[in-house]
Design an enzyme around this catalytic site. Structure first.
Site, PDB file in Angstrom:
ATOM      1  CG  ASP A   1       7.583   0.192  10.818  1.00 40.03           C
ATOM      2  OD1 ASP A   1       6.714   0.977  10.425  1.00 40.03           O
ATOM      3  OD2 ASP A   1       8.580   0.552  11.480  1.00 40.03           O
TER       4      ASP A   1
ATOM      5  CD  GLU B   1       3.349   1.339  12.139  1.00 39.93           C
ATOM      6  OE1 GLU B   1       2.631   1.779  11.242  1.00 39.93           O
ATOM      7  OE2 GLU B   1       4.069   2.074  12.838  1.00 39.93           O
TER       8      GLU B   1
ATOM      9  CE  LYS C   1       9.609   3.379  10.552  1.00 41.00           C
ATOM     10  NZ  LYS C   1       9.637   2.823  11.895  1.00 41.00           N
TER      11      LYS C   1
ATOM     12  N   GLY D   1       6.424   6.854  19.270  1.00 41.80           N
ATOM     13  CA  GLY D   1       5.812   7.558  20.398  1.00 41.80           C
ATOM     14  C   GLY D   1       4.992   8.729  19.886  1.00 41.80           C
TER      15      GLY D   1
END
Ligand code: HSE
Length: 328
Positions: free
Chosen positions: A207, A196, A211, A305
């Site tokens: 993170d 990030e 999620k 990615g």
């Protein structure tokens, strides 16, 4: 379908690259980064803007802002791929609200607004008869939202657990396999565009926790906030701890878990056998979904990615143009 892209970092450029290479029926009519913007209702050449960004650090002119683009560009869907702010969700939240109010579809990889304001944004989208899609917010290229919403429709998910952060998985793999230090492996992950903008989100487990909150709120309908998640990151993990585990054919992975029956969310490093299904390498994510009808299903794929995350954005855009805009 005409799209406006906000955010021209790793993911934004990945989307532009895919649109340049594939004939998907998508035309970019506006792009903004944090300092500049460009607009052309007849279509922008994505490769030209990628080159301009590389050469000058800007994608366009300094006077053209994201807000200006949302209100003045000609587009059907806003692609919002600016960096995540887990505390306020801004400025992304304001951009998404504005675009939805203007009657435009929104596709985002930004975890902040979906984790913090999903119900409000979903209502706004419904009032305007448009779509809000966010596949790219969880597990990069893995179609986990699509799988849970449609592929496993009718199932009750009892539990869902696995690897939700590509950067941590990359760091743990590089430390165990190549004997890199934590700092060296983190530096590599940042250079490769996996981390990030603020990498503490990755290594402190935030993170992965965001999620889980997104899945809890959007799929399971159990309203959770980041404060509800029990979080331990990998930031204080030593090379020695990994080496000790390796001696016994074990390894360490950062595992996130939603227990839908108990309503609990947890992220922590766990010691697991090296031959376990969830021991995947590099930026791979792996999630096991434990359901009442289908039993256990494990999804594995690239969790971070540029092109991989852009793949999820493109899939949402094509879902809208194929399914929504053409009717059921
Ligand atoms: N920094 C995130 C990760 C990107 O490493 O998983 C994808 O959400």
């Amino acid at each position: 379908m005409r799209i406006a892209i906000l955010g021209f970092g790793s993911v934004g450029r990945g989307i532009a690259q895919i649109i340049a290479e594939k004939n998907l029926g998508l035309t970019i009519t506006a792009i903004a980064d944090s300092k500049s913007g460009c607009m052309d209702s007849t279509g922008i050449d994505p490769l030209e803007i990628i080159k301009r960004k590389e050469d000058t650090g800007l994608c366009g002119e300094k006077g053209i802002t994201a807000e200006y683009i949302i209100q003045n560009a000609e587009y059907d869907a806003l692609v919002e791929v600016t960096p995540t702010n887990a505390e306020t969700a801004e400025p992304s939240l304001g951009y998404i609200r504005l675009a939805l109010s203007e009657g435009r579809h929104v596709v985002t990889s930004n975890k902040g607004p979906i984790a913090l304001n999903y119900n409000e944004l979903k209502e706004l989208a419904e009032e305007n008869g448009i779509c809000l899609k966010f596949e790219a917010t969880v597990c990069g290229a893995i179609p986990i939202i699509q799988t849970l919403q449609y592929g496993l429709a009718g199932n009750r998910v009892k539990k869902l657990y696995g690897i939700f952060n590509g950067t941590c998985n990359y760091i743990l793999t590089r430390m165990a396999d190549e004997k890199l230090t934590y700092k060296e492996a983190l530096l590599e992950a940042r250079e490769l565009g996996y981390a990030e903008a603020d990498p503490t989100y990755d290594v402190e487990g935030i993170d992965a926790a965001i999620k889980l909150v997104i899945l809890a709120n959007t799929i399971f309908g159990i309203n959770k906030r980041l404060e509800d998640v029990e979080i331990t990151g990998i930031n204080s993990l030593t090379s020695q701890a990994l080496e000790l585990a390796e001696e016994d054919e074990l390894t360490i992975r950062l595992i996130g878990e939603i227990n839908n029956e108990k309503g609990t969310l947890k992220v922590s490093p766990r010691v697991i056998p090296k031959d376990h299904t969830l021991v995947v390498h590099d930026t791979l994510n792996a999630v096991t979904i434990d359901t009442d009808l289908a039993g256990e299903i494990t999804l594995i794929g690239k969790g971070a990615g540029s092109i991989e995350t852009a793949s999820a954005i493109i899939s949402d855009l094509l879902f809208i143009s194929n399914c929504h805009d053409r009717g059921p």
